[in-house]
Design a protein around this motif. Structure first.
Motif, PDB file in Angstrom:
ATOM      1  N   ILE A   1       0.848  -1.195   0.000  1.00  0.00           N
ATOM      2  CA  ILE A   1       0.000   0.000   0.000  1.00  0.00           C
ATOM      3  C   ILE A   1       0.883   1.245   0.000  1.00  0.00           C
ATOM      4  CG2 ILE A   1      -1.801   1.280   1.229  1.00  0.00           C
ATOM      5  CD1 ILE A   1      -2.559  -1.427   2.548  1.00  0.00           C
ATOM      6  N   LEU A   2       0.594   2.170  -0.904  1.00  0.00           N
ATOM      7  CA  LEU A   2       1.277   3.466  -0.943  1.00  0.00           C
ATOM      8  C   LEU A   2       0.395   4.512  -0.262  1.00  0.00           C
ATOM      9  CD1 LEU A   2       3.726   5.115  -2.107  1.00  0.00           C
ATOM     10  CD2 LEU A   2       2.235   5.655  -4.042  1.00  0.00           C
ATOM     11  N   LYS A   3       0.969   5.249   0.710  1.00  0.00           N
ATOM     12  CA  LYS A   3       0.223   6.273   1.445  1.00  0.00           C
ATOM     13  C   LYS A   3       0.928   7.626   1.321  1.00  0.00           C
ATOM     14  CE  LYS A   3      -1.542   3.002   4.900  1.00  0.00           C
ATOM     15  NZ  LYS A   3      -1.614   2.676   6.344  1.00  0.00           N
TER      16      LYS A   3
ATOM     17  N   ASP B   1       3.398  -6.858   9.828  1.00  0.00           N
ATOM     18  CA  ASP B   1       3.124  -5.720   8.954  1.00  0.00           C
ATOM     19  C   ASP B   1       4.376  -4.861   8.839  1.00  0.00           C
ATOM     20  OD1 ASP B   1       0.575  -6.638   8.725  1.00  0.00           O
ATOM     21  OD2 ASP B   1      -0.331  -5.124  10.019  1.00  0.00           O
ATOM     22  N   GLY B   2       4.688  -4.436   7.610  1.00  0.00           N
ATOM     23  CA  GLY B   2       5.855  -3.600   7.390  1.00  0.00           C
ATOM     24  C   GLY B   2       5.469  -2.158   7.100  1.00  0.00           C
ATOM     25  N   SER B   3       6.324  -1.225   7.458  1.00  0.00           N
ATOM     26  CA  SER B   3       6.107   0.189   7.180  1.00  0.00           C
ATOM     27  C   SER B   3       7.449   0.819   6.809  1.00  0.00           C
ATOM     28  CB  SER B   3       5.500   0.894   8.399  1.00  0.00           C
ATOM     29  OG  SER B   3       5.283   2.264   8.136  1.00  0.00           O
ATOM     30  N   PHE B   4       7.494   1.472   5.643  1.00  0.00           N
ATOM     31  CA  PHE B   4       8.749   1.999   5.120  1.00  0.00           C
ATOM     32  C   PHE B   4       8.527   3.422   4.605  1.00  0.00           C
ATOM     33  CE2 PHE B   4       8.335  -2.526   4.501  1.00  0.00           C
ATOM     34  CZ  PHE B   4       9.528  -3.039   4.983  1.00  0.00           C
TER      35      PHE B   4
ATOM     36  N   LYS C   1      -2.887   8.844   4.099  1.00  0.00           N
ATOM     37  CA  LYS C   1      -4.075   8.554   3.309  1.00  0.00           C
ATOM     38  C   LYS C   1      -3.672   7.653   2.155  1.00  0.00           C
ATOM     39  CE  LYS C   1      -8.272  10.747   1.728  1.00  0.00           C
ATOM     40  NZ  LYS C   1      -9.042  12.001   1.730  1.00  0.00           N
ATOM     41  N   GLU C   2      -4.428   6.558   1.960  1.00  0.00           N
ATOM     42  CA  GLU C   2      -4.066   5.577   0.933  1.00  0.00           C
ATOM     43  C   GLU C   2      -4.173   6.177  -0.465  1.00  0.00           C
ATOM     44  OE1 GLU C   2      -5.800   1.444  -0.892  1.00  0.00           O
ATOM     45  OE2 GLU C   2      -5.763   1.650   1.304  1.00  0.00           O
ATOM     46  N   ILE C   3      -3.119   5.962  -1.266  1.00  0.00           N
ATOM     47  CA  ILE C   3      -3.078   6.430  -2.637  1.00  0.00           C
ATOM     48  C   ILE C   3      -3.338   5.289  -3.609  1.00  0.00           C
ATOM     49  CG2 ILE C   3      -1.577   7.384  -4.434  1.00  0.00           C
ATOM     50  CD1 ILE C   3      -0.119   8.896  -2.217  1.00  0.00           C
TER      51      ILE C   3
ATOM     52  N   THR D   1       4.698   6.845   2.554  1.00  0.00           N
ATOM     53  CA  THR D   1       4.906   5.646   3.365  1.00  0.00           C
ATOM     54  C   THR D   1       4.412   4.449   2.563  1.00  0.00           C
ATOM     55  OG1 THR D   1       4.590   6.858   5.435  1.00  0.00           O
ATOM     56  CG2 THR D   1       4.380   4.463   5.526  1.00  0.00           C
ATOM     57  N   ILE D   2       5.235   3.383   2.527  1.00  0.00           N
ATOM     58  CA  ILE D   2       4.832   2.133   1.883  1.00  0.00           C
ATOM     59  C   ILE D   2       4.626   1.102   2.981  1.00  0.00           C
ATOM     60  CG2 ILE D   2       5.449   0.351   0.218  1.00  0.00           C
ATOM     61  CD1 ILE D   2       7.339   2.397  -1.080  1.00  0.00           C
ATOM     62  N   THR D   3       3.446   0.513   3.036  1.00  0.00           N
ATOM     63  CA  THR D   3       3.161  -0.499   4.048  1.00  0.00           C
ATOM     64  C   THR D   3       2.898  -1.842   3.374  1.00  0.00           C
ATOM     65  OG1 THR D   3       0.785  -0.032   4.102  1.00  0.00           O
ATOM     66  CG2 THR D   3       2.193   1.217   5.613  1.00  0.00           C
ATOM     67  N   THR D   4       3.154  -2.921   4.121  1.00  0.00           N
ATOM     68  CA  THR D   4       2.950  -4.270   3.590  1.00  0.00           C
ATOM     69  C   THR D   4       2.123  -5.098   4.556  1.00  0.00           C
ATOM     70  OG1 THR D   4       5.005  -5.087   4.608  1.00  0.00           O
ATOM     71  CG2 THR D   4       5.157  -4.221   2.359  1.00  0.00           C
ATOM     72  N   LYS D   5       1.348  -6.025   3.993  1.00  0.00           N
ATOM     73  CA  LYS D   5       0.555  -6.967   4.781  1.00  0.00           C
ATOM     74  C   LYS D   5       0.643  -8.341   4.108  1.00  0.00           C
ATOM     75  CE  LYS D   5      -2.843  -3.650   6.583  1.00  0.00           C
ATOM     76  NZ  LYS D   5      -2.503  -3.848   7.993  1.00  0.00           N
ATOM     77  N   LYS D   6       0.962  -9.363   4.913  1.00  0.00           N
ATOM     78  CA  LYS D   6       1.009 -10.721   4.398  1.00  0.00           C
ATOM     79  C   LYS D   6       0.755 -11.686   5.546  1.00  0.00           C
ATOM     80  CE  LYS D   6       3.977 -14.030   1.945  1.00  0.00           C
ATOM     81  NZ  LYS D   6       2.926 -14.453   0.980  1.00  0.00           N
ATOM     82  N   ASN D   7      -0.023 -12.733   5.269  1.00  0.00           N
ATOM     83  CA  ASN D   7      -0.296 -13.733   6.299  1.00  0.00           C
ATOM     84  C   ASN D   7       0.998 -14.321   6.850  1.00  0.00           C
ATOM     85  OD1 ASN D   7      -3.045 -13.435   6.076  1.00  0.00           O
ATOM     86  ND2 ASN D   7      -3.302 -15.132   4.651  1.00  0.00           N
TER      87      ASN D   7
END
Length: 515
Positions: free
Chosen positions: A322-324, A363-366, A329-331, A353-359
């Protein structure tokens, strides 16, 4: 003398700026006067047969009627010659049929220029406009016939700024309907094959605000440009742009601090991909609203890379990225494919901010900043850490619960992406050296029972061999193929793809319950 403004804007990115942070924002504009402006208001409204059409309160004759609401003459439609480099000349009244004693508003033509949609003030209120339609008489150069007041008009509602899209199947406009989110909202009606209009649809809270949103303009059926007082801007009406996708309208972006001002900017439209006109009442003009010409150079920037496991550096498919914007706010967002890659369009000189989600991964935030002002591709690999598998009781069995192991269809070789999952199982076994486990493999019910039983035995054996190869003692492990005999979802011959995927699994059962 030309006045130049520089703006940087990337149409592909979606970014909402605060007033203090509105900057160049991704376009490069050069803006100049058109040579046609006077002390009265001039607002551009599109083209007809290579003539620019404008709405103006220029006085014609000594007996011009004055509108008490504006203290200017009632507005008329004019056509102008375009002389090159944005210069306009020779204003003439556009149409004796469309111009009346009341104020005329914005106008829009169908792509074949045989139909016109236009707004005109009511007889009783010069600030309330109604929407009309007329047809160009066959063989004529400007004789409009079959003038019609359209059915979407409502009492005490002003419908303004009509615009027909390139496919001629949608009519956009602004109106102060009773269901408006703010004062004026932007709406769209489908243009039916018989020429009638569908019930107007509000474009929603992503576009419309609790203030006024007006002057919709759609470029190539891909971008919606509009003027807004409600989205965060510099003051008055600012220009915003929203990308139109199959899922709707993306978050609008402010078009920057040098096409926008603390005054009003309205009626943006293109001549081609890199030039167009807009109107503004900024104080360096001649008076009222003036028409300006712009040219643009598009700057393209992207950020791309791979999503990797923090420990193994293996690529991670099926990761949501996800790019914010700087306000979180999500882009945009995507799900990585087999190669684990992601790619986003961004605006230059901005923070994200780039965030990641995976089972089974944290959760990652960069943080990311686009620090260049020219065409650029930024490379940024993102490493995320796996979560620790859980030991839990399931159906009276103690199991190591982790993400599923993946195999290609009808094959028993472990896919590379599953190494990360098995490495987590290995870590649990190393952390608890007395645990003994049974590796039970299950298939879906595609194919014969015998084939599936044999396939599951091979998959269980492949999993066992991987654990042994990576240091787990063979005497702690056993493997068993269960075929299709123990489905989690007993869907028989009516299984969905999701059902089949759920039934294809490898289970790690702890054999010694008190290790």
């Amino acid at each position: 003398m030309k006045t130049y403004f520089l703006i940087i804007l990337s149409l592909q990115s979606i970014f909402l700026f605060t007033q203090s942070s509105i900057g160049t924002n991704g376009f490069q504009f050069e803006i100049s006067d058109t040579g046609i402006n006077t002390k009265f208001s001039e607002i551009g409204s599109g083209f007809f047969k290579e003539k620019l059409i404008m709405v103006s309160s220029k006085k014609i004759g000594a007996l011009a009627k004055i509108d008490p609401n504006t203290n200017e003459a009632y507005k008329e439609l004019y056509c102008l010659d375009t002389l090159g480099n944005g210069i306009l000349a020779n204003p003439l009244l556009f149409s004796r049929i469309l111009n009346t004693n009341d104020s005329e508003g914005q106008i829009s033509f169908s792509p074949n220029q045989k139909t016109v949609y236009y707004s005109r003030s009511s007889k009783t209120n010069s600030l309330e406009f109604k929407l009309y339609k007329a047809i160009l008489e066959e063989g004529s150069h400007g004789n409009w016939v079959n003038e019609k007041l359209l059915s979407i008009n409502r009492e005490n509602v002003s419908i303004e700024n009509p615009f027909v899209n390139a496919k001629c199947d949608k009519l956009y406009f602004s109106a102060n309907m009773p269901n408006a989110i703010g004062g004026y909202d932007i709406y769209v009606s489908d243009i039916n094959p018989d020429g009638t209009l569908s019930t107007p649809k509000n474009l929603g809270e992503k576009i419309n605000t609790h203030s006024d949103d007006k002057y919709p303009y759609v470029f190539m059926d891909t971008y919606l440009f509009f003027s807004s007082k409600g989205h965060e801007g510099m003051g008055g009406f600012d220009f915003f742009v929203s990308e139109i996708s199959k899922d709707g309208y993306k978050t609008p972006i402010n078009m920057g601090n040098t096409i926008n001002s603390k005054y009003d900017e309205v009626a943006y439209f293109n001549v081609n991909n890199s030039a167009g006109y807009f109107s503004s009442n900024r104080p360096n003009g001649k008076g009222g609203f003036d028409i300006y010409y712009f040219t643009t150079n598009h700057i393209k920037q992207t950020v791309e890379g791979k999503i990797l496991d923090f420990n193994t550096k293996e690529v991670l498919p099926n990761t949501t990225v996800i790019l914010k914007d700087r306000n979180q706010k999500e882009i945009d967002q995507l799900i990585t494919g087999k190669d684990g890659t992601y790619r986003f369009n961004v605006a230059p000189l901005e923070s994200y901010t780039i965030t990641t989600k995976k089972n089974n991964f944290k959760d990652g935030s960069f943080d990311f900043a686009s620090y260049r002002s020219e065409n650029t591709t930024y490379n940024k690999n993102l490493e995320i850490a796996a979560t620790v598998p859980v030991i839990a009781e399931v159906n009276n069995e103690l199991r190591i619960i982790s993400e599923n192991i993946y195999f290609d269809f009808a094959k028993h070789d472990i896919k590379k992406e599953s190494y990360i999952i098995l490495n987590k199982i290995i870590k649990v076994l190393n952390d608890h050296p007395k645990i003994k486990i049974a590796i039970n493999s299950h298939t879906d019910n595609k194919g014969s029972d015998a084939f599936n039983l044999n396939l599951s035995e091979k998959r269980a054996k492949s999993t066992l061999n991987y654990l042994i190869k990576n240091g787990i003692s063979k005497n702690r492990l056993s493997s068993k193929g269960c075929g299709e005999r123990k489905p989690l979802i007993d869907c028989k011959n009516s299984c969905s793809k999701k059902d089949l995927q759920t039934n294809r699994r490898v289970e790690f059962v702890i054999l010694n319950t008190t290790p």
